[in-house]
Design a protein around this motif. Structure first.
Motif, mmCIF file in Angstrom:
data_model
loop_
_atom_site.group_PDB
_atom_site.id
_atom_site.type_symbol
_atom_site.label_atom_id
_atom_site.label_comp_id
_atom_site.label_asym_id
_atom_site.label_seq_id
_atom_site.Cartn_x
_atom_site.Cartn_y
_atom_site.Cartn_z
ATOM 1 N N LEU A 1 0.817 -1.205 0.000
ATOM 2 C CA LEU A 1 0.000 0.000 0.000
ATOM 3 C C LEU A 1 0.857 1.264 0.000
ATOM 4 O O LEU A 1 1.929 1.300 0.600
ATOM 5 C CB LEU A 1 -0.929 0.016 1.208
ATOM 6 N N ALA B 1 0.268 5.398 0.746
ATOM 7 C CA ALA B 1 -0.619 6.463 1.221
ATOM 8 C C ALA B 1 0.148 7.778 1.226
ATOM 9 O O ALA B 1 0.777 8.128 2.224
ATOM 10 C CB ALA B 1 -1.153 6.137 2.608
ATOM 11 N N TYR C 1 2.569 -0.749 -6.252
ATOM 12 C CA TYR C 1 1.896 -0.356 -5.006
ATOM 13 C C TYR C 1 0.512 0.206 -5.306
ATOM 14 O O TYR C 1 0.300 0.852 -6.332
ATOM 15 C CB TYR C 1 2.733 0.679 -4.248
ATOM 16 N N ARG C 2 -0.422 -0.016 -4.377
ATOM 17 C CA ARG C 2 -1.803 0.424 -4.561
ATOM 18 C C ARG C 2 -2.087 1.649 -3.700
ATOM 19 O O ARG C 2 -1.701 1.712 -2.532
ATOM 20 C CB ARG C 2 -2.768 -0.708 -4.197
ATOM 21 N N LEU C 3 -2.794 2.614 -4.271
ATOM 22 C CA LEU C 3 -3.154 3.833 -3.555
ATOM 23 C C LEU C 3 -4.231 3.534 -2.512
ATOM 24 O O LEU C 3 -5.280 2.963 -2.822
ATOM 25 C CB LEU C 3 -3.682 4.880 -4.533
ATOM 26 N N ARG C 4 -3.957 3.920 -1.282
ATOM 27 C CA ARG C 4 -4.939 3.838 -0.200
ATOM 28 C C ARG C 4 -4.776 5.093 0.648
ATOM 29 O O ARG C 4 -3.860 5.188 1.451
ATOM 30 C CB ARG C 4 -4.732 2.584 0.663
ATOM 31 N N TYR C 5 -5.641 6.083 0.446
ATOM 32 C CA TYR C 5 -5.497 7.345 1.177
ATOM 33 C C TYR C 5 -6.855 7.986 1.369
ATOM 34 O O TYR C 5 -7.519 8.343 0.398
ATOM 35 C CB TYR C 5 -4.562 8.307 0.410
ATOM 36 N N SER C 6 -7.258 8.134 2.632
ATOM 37 C CA SER C 6 -8.571 8.716 2.943
ATOM 38 C C SER C 6 -8.468 10.168 3.375
ATOM 39 O O SER C 6 -9.470 10.872 3.431
ATOM 40 C CB SER C 6 -9.238 7.912 4.060
ATOM 41 N N ASP D 1 -5.619 5.628 7.874
ATOM 42 C CA ASP D 1 -4.666 5.253 6.827
ATOM 43 C C ASP D 1 -3.477 4.483 7.401
ATOM 44 O O ASP D 1 -3.033 3.479 6.829
ATOM 45 C CB ASP D 1 -4.179 6.499 6.083
ATOM 46 N N GLN E 1 -4.731 1.024 8.439
ATOM 47 C CA GLN E 1 -4.897 0.111 7.314
ATOM 48 C C GLN E 1 -3.567 -0.524 6.906
ATOM 49 O O GLN E 1 -3.495 -1.733 6.673
ATOM 50 C CB GLN E 1 -5.508 0.838 6.109
ATOM 51 N N ILE E 2 -2.504 0.266 6.850
ATOM 52 C CA ILE E 2 -1.192 -0.276 6.502
ATOM 53 C C ILE E 2 -0.755 -1.319 7.523
ATOM 54 O O ILE E 2 -0.233 -2.387 7.169
ATOM 55 C CB ILE E 2 -0.159 0.862 6.382
ATOM 56 N N LYS F 1 -2.930 -4.512 7.015
ATOM 57 C CA LYS F 1 -2.716 -5.168 5.726
ATOM 58 C C LYS F 1 -1.276 -5.648 5.555
ATOM 59 O O LYS F 1 -0.917 -6.168 4.497
ATOM 60 C CB LYS F 1 -3.093 -4.222 4.584
#
Length: 281
Positions: A159, A161, A185-190, A196, A199-200, A203
């Protein structure tokens, strides 16, 4: 220490109710850094201060919403710096928010933080405690926080962020972020630091970055209330936390509201940051 954890649990129950029923509007006040305080921020701060005032082991507290350190119990052993409701502006759109607590001894510096706690208020309420070189997660179930699992990061995550205003990123930082995405890498950002980073952790790894920028060279996130508590969590979870080149918890603090660039992640991601920043900073 157990009495502090119990106090945080009690405060979290009250803040949960506040989030569900409280006024999400703006107040007429500003905090010490000039941000307009939401009514939820002020009310959450009051809840925590009132509960901490009943705990004899707490010597002093300082809130992100306050200008000064407050003395509670002269014979107390612990100092607590806390962000009552990080990301409170996200409540209006029903995204997750959180509370962050750094527990210190002797003085409010990164070298003297001994434990930290954060609470995520989302579809479920979860509390994570970093203490004694371990990171444990608890979940609110039928009114009580129940142990769920220990948290340990993998050597490498998936991930990414990336925080702060992209138009103000330095070119080398932008290139680093772009390269991470190109490598899979996948974008994960709130936009919420607590969910955030949570989540890291859950995961298995990745990178959360909030760098120094052209408009804010020293970053935006506050050392005592946000950066140091999460640095301890990540270190105890087999990850790392740096300001780009240096370990976050070795950073000097001159004022209670000092800020710092920060990168939290599993070891492989942090090694990439170190390589890029050592050549450019």
């Amino acid at each position: 220490m157990n009495d502090i954890i119990e106090a945080i649990k009690l405060a979290s129950l009250q803040i949960k109710d506040l989030i569900e029923t409280g006024d999400t509007g703006k107040s007429d006040n500003q905090n010490s850094t000039g941000d307009t305080q939401l009514k939820l921020d002020i009310a959450s701060d009051e809840i925590i201060e009132q509960i901490f005032a009943t705990v004899p082991s707490i010597k002093k507290i300082v809130s992100e919403e306050q200008d000064e350190i407050k003395s509670l119990h002269e014979d107390g052993e612990y100092l607590i710096a806390y962000d009552p409701l990080d990301g409170s502006s996200l409540v209006d759109v029903n995204l997750s928010v959180g509370s962050i607590y750094g527990i210190y001894k002797n003085d409010f510096t990164g070298s003297n933080i001994i434990a930290s706690v954060y609470v995520v208020f989302g579809p479920r309420v979860e509390m994570v405690v970093a203490m004694n070189n371990s990171v444990k997660m608890y979940r609110l179930l039928k009114g009580k926080f129940e142990y769920i699992q220990d948290i340990t990061l993998n050597q490498k995550g998936k991930l990414n962020a990336p925080g702060s205003t992209q138009s103000c990123w330095y070119p080398y930082h932008k290139q680093m972020i772009d390269d991470l995405f190109k490598s899979g890498y996948r974008l994960r950002y709130s936009g919420g630091m607590v969910p955030d980073l949570h989540q890291i952790l859950l995961k298995g790894g990745g990178l959360f970055s909030y760098p120094g920028t052209t408009d804010k060279p020293k970053g935006k996130l506050r050392q005592l209330f946000e950066v140091f508590p999460f640095a301890l969590v990540y270190e105890f979870a087999n990850g790392e936390a740096i300001d780009g080149t240096k370990r976050v918890l070795d950073i000097k603090t001159d004022h209670i509201h000092d800020t710092s660039p920060c990168f939290f992640g599993s070891k492989d991601e942090i090694s990439i940051v170190k390589e890029v920043y050592s050549k450019n900073v």
